[in-house]
Design a protein around this motif. Structure first.
Motif, mmCIF file in Angstrom:
data_model
loop_
_atom_site.group_PDB
_atom_site.id
_atom_site.type_symbol
_atom_site.label_atom_id
_atom_site.label_comp_id
_atom_site.label_asym_id
_atom_site.label_seq_id
_atom_site.Cartn_x
_atom_site.Cartn_y
_atom_site.Cartn_z
ATOM 1 N N LEU A 94 0.842 -1.188 0.000
ATOM 2 C CA LEU A 94 0.000 0.000 0.000
ATOM 3 C C LEU A 94 0.883 1.246 0.000
ATOM 4 O O LEU A 94 1.923 1.280 0.662
ATOM 5 C CB LEU A 94 -0.910 0.016 1.229
ATOM 6 C CG LEU A 94 -2.045 -0.991 1.253
ATOM 7 C CD1 LEU A 94 -2.700 -1.021 2.619
ATOM 8 C CD2 LEU A 94 -3.070 -0.674 0.184
ATOM 9 N N LEU A 125 -10.215 1.946 -0.325
ATOM 10 C CA LEU A 125 -8.986 1.860 -1.122
ATOM 11 C C LEU A 125 -9.125 2.833 -2.279
ATOM 12 O O LEU A 125 -10.183 2.916 -2.898
ATOM 13 C CB LEU A 125 -8.788 0.469 -1.707
ATOM 14 C CG LEU A 125 -8.320 -0.659 -0.820
ATOM 15 C CD1 LEU A 125 -8.170 -1.938 -1.641
ATOM 16 C CD2 LEU A 125 -7.024 -0.326 -0.138
ATOM 17 N N THR A 126 -8.050 3.538 -2.580
ATOM 18 C CA THR A 126 -8.013 4.402 -3.754
ATOM 19 C C THR A 126 -6.925 3.853 -4.668
ATOM 20 O O THR A 126 -5.749 3.845 -4.308
ATOM 21 C CB THR A 126 -7.725 5.865 -3.380
ATOM 22 O OG1 THR A 126 -8.737 6.301 -2.467
ATOM 23 C CG2 THR A 126 -7.733 6.752 -4.615
ATOM 24 N N VAL A 127 -7.352 3.374 -5.833
ATOM 25 C CA VAL A 127 -6.438 2.819 -6.833
ATOM 26 C C VAL A 127 -6.254 3.889 -7.897
ATOM 27 O O VAL A 127 -7.227 4.339 -8.508
ATOM 28 C CB VAL A 127 -7.023 1.525 -7.445
ATOM 29 C CG1 VAL A 127 -6.082 0.949 -8.490
ATOM 30 C CG2 VAL A 127 -7.326 0.508 -6.354
ATOM 31 N N THR A 128 -4.997 4.294 -8.116
ATOM 32 C CA THR A 128 -4.707 5.370 -9.063
ATOM 33 C C THR A 128 -3.734 4.875 -10.118
ATOM 34 O O THR A 128 -2.698 4.292 -9.793
ATOM 35 C CB THR A 128 -4.107 6.586 -8.324
ATOM 36 O OG1 THR A 128 -4.960 6.934 -7.239
ATOM 37 C CG2 THR A 128 -3.959 7.767 -9.260
ATOM 38 N N VAL A 185 -10.136 -4.257 -10.426
ATOM 39 C CA VAL A 185 -9.763 -4.729 -9.091
ATOM 40 C C VAL A 185 -10.739 -5.822 -8.695
ATOM 41 O O VAL A 185 -11.951 -5.700 -8.919
ATOM 42 C CB VAL A 185 -9.805 -3.584 -8.054
ATOM 43 C CG1 VAL A 185 -9.435 -4.096 -6.673
ATOM 44 C CG2 VAL A 185 -8.892 -2.443 -8.462
ATOM 45 N N TYR A 236 -6.131 -8.050 -2.604
ATOM 46 C CA TYR A 236 -6.918 -7.438 -3.669
ATOM 47 C C TYR A 236 -6.042 -7.514 -4.924
ATOM 48 O O TYR A 236 -4.892 -7.080 -4.912
ATOM 49 C CB TYR A 236 -7.279 -5.989 -3.335
ATOM 50 C CG TYR A 236 -8.396 -5.888 -2.324
ATOM 51 C CD1 TYR A 236 -9.660 -5.461 -2.704
ATOM 52 C CD2 TYR A 236 -8.198 -6.247 -0.999
ATOM 53 C CE1 TYR A 236 -10.696 -5.379 -1.787
ATOM 54 C CE2 TYR A 236 -9.223 -6.174 -0.076
ATOM 55 C CZ TYR A 236 -10.464 -5.741 -0.476
ATOM 56 O OH TYR A 236 -11.486 -5.669 0.444
ATOM 57 N N ILE A 274 -5.247 -6.716 -8.934
ATOM 58 C CA ILE A 274 -5.437 -5.590 -9.853
ATOM 59 C C ILE A 274 -4.937 -5.996 -11.233
ATOM 60 O O ILE A 274 -3.870 -6.596 -11.367
ATOM 61 C CB ILE A 274 -4.663 -4.353 -9.351
ATOM 62 C CG1 ILE A 274 -5.150 -3.985 -7.949
ATOM 63 C CG2 ILE A 274 -4.808 -3.191 -10.326
ATOM 64 C CD1 ILE A 274 -4.228 -3.061 -7.203
ATOM 65 N N THR A 301 -0.716 3.102 -7.996
ATOM 66 C CA THR A 301 -0.626 3.349 -6.554
ATOM 67 C C THR A 301 -1.949 2.948 -5.903
ATOM 68 O O THR A 301 -3.012 3.245 -6.445
ATOM 69 C CB THR A 301 -0.359 4.844 -6.248
ATOM 70 O OG1 THR A 301 0.769 5.272 -7.006
ATOM 71 C CG2 THR A 301 -0.089 5.077 -4.775
ATOM 72 N N VAL A 302 -1.859 2.266 -4.757
ATOM 73 C CA VAL A 302 -3.055 1.908 -3.988
ATOM 74 C C VAL A 302 -2.868 2.467 -2.585
ATOM 75 O O VAL A 302 -1.875 2.166 -1.917
ATOM 76 C CB VAL A 302 -3.267 0.378 -3.946
ATOM 77 C CG1 VAL A 302 -4.501 0.054 -3.122
ATOM 78 C CG2 VAL A 302 -3.378 -0.194 -5.349
ATOM 79 N N GLU A 303 -3.819 3.283 -2.155
ATOM 80 C CA GLU A 303 -3.744 3.892 -0.834
ATOM 81 C C GLU A 303 -4.958 3.512 0.000
ATOM 82 O O GLU A 303 -6.082 3.447 -0.514
ATOM 83 C CB GLU A 303 -3.638 5.413 -0.945
ATOM 84 C CG GLU A 303 -2.352 5.844 -1.637
ATOM 85 C CD GLU A 303 -2.252 7.332 -1.817
ATOM 86 O OE1 GLU A 303 -3.279 7.954 -2.213
ATOM 87 O OE2 GLU A 303 -1.168 7.871 -1.573
#
Length: 184
Positions: A77, A104-107, A119, A162, A164, A180-182
């Motif tokens: 993360l 989760l924020t996937v960018t 995802v 998770y 991706i 990026t995953v936050e």
């Protein structure tokens, strides 16, 4: 037989006194006399419940899956992962999500061609085939793709891996990217 029924009735009476004491009724420091053979207790401490003869205790462990698919690159993360995907190709990644994560924020950034991000939870097959725990972005072009995953009926996301997919399936050329995953 009559003595056994009497002990059961006395035990039920004691249980009722304990309930009353726990609810604020009666003197919470009063002691009660137990029938012969049973340990003495006070209203503050419940009588021990003996296990039936031959009973066994079973502990159920919930096993949390881990990123273990060789097709997916594992990353952490908040640690950006850079990649390059060929036209019509796909790359797979996996990130472990700990307990207590509310979103989760996937960018996906730094693209030179149109890419799509998918995802899935809890395995790579969910990403490849879709399913009830599957999300994807719908942005077209090279603008940043941002996908926010929130729980539907709970306060937190499921714990575990998770997966991706970064896809250039509809792309005309290869493209580099930063993923990026936050956790939120």
């Amino acid at each position: 037989m009559f003595g056994s029924q009497r002990r059961k009735a006395t035990a039920l009476g004691l249980a009722a006194l304990l309930v009353l004491a726990a609810c604020g009724g009666g003197d919470s420091t009063a002691t009660t006399e137990e029938p012969a053979g049973l340990p003495a207790t006070t209203a503050d401490e419940p009588a021990p419940i003996p296990e039936p003869a031959g009973a066994t205790t079973t502990t159920v462990a919930v096993e949390v899956e881990e990123c273990d698919d060789p097709e997916a690159t594992e990353f952490s993360l908040s640690e950006p992962e850079e990649g390059q995907v060929e036209a019509g190709g796909r790359m797979y990644f996996c990130v472990e999500v700990p307990g207590g994560v509310s979103s989760l924020t996937v960018t996906l950034t730094n693209m030179t061609d149109d890419l799509t991000v998918y995802v899935g939870y809890p395995d790579l097959q969910t990403v490849k085939t879709g399913g009830t725990t599957f999300w994807y972005s719908e942005e077209e072009g090279t603008a940043d793709e941002v996908l926010v995953i929130k729980p539907g009926l709970a306060d937190h996301l499921w714990v575990g891996p998770y997966y991706i997919e970064v896809s250039a399936f509809e792309s005309n050329g290869s493209s580099g990217f930063t993923l990026t995953v936050e956790a939120g």
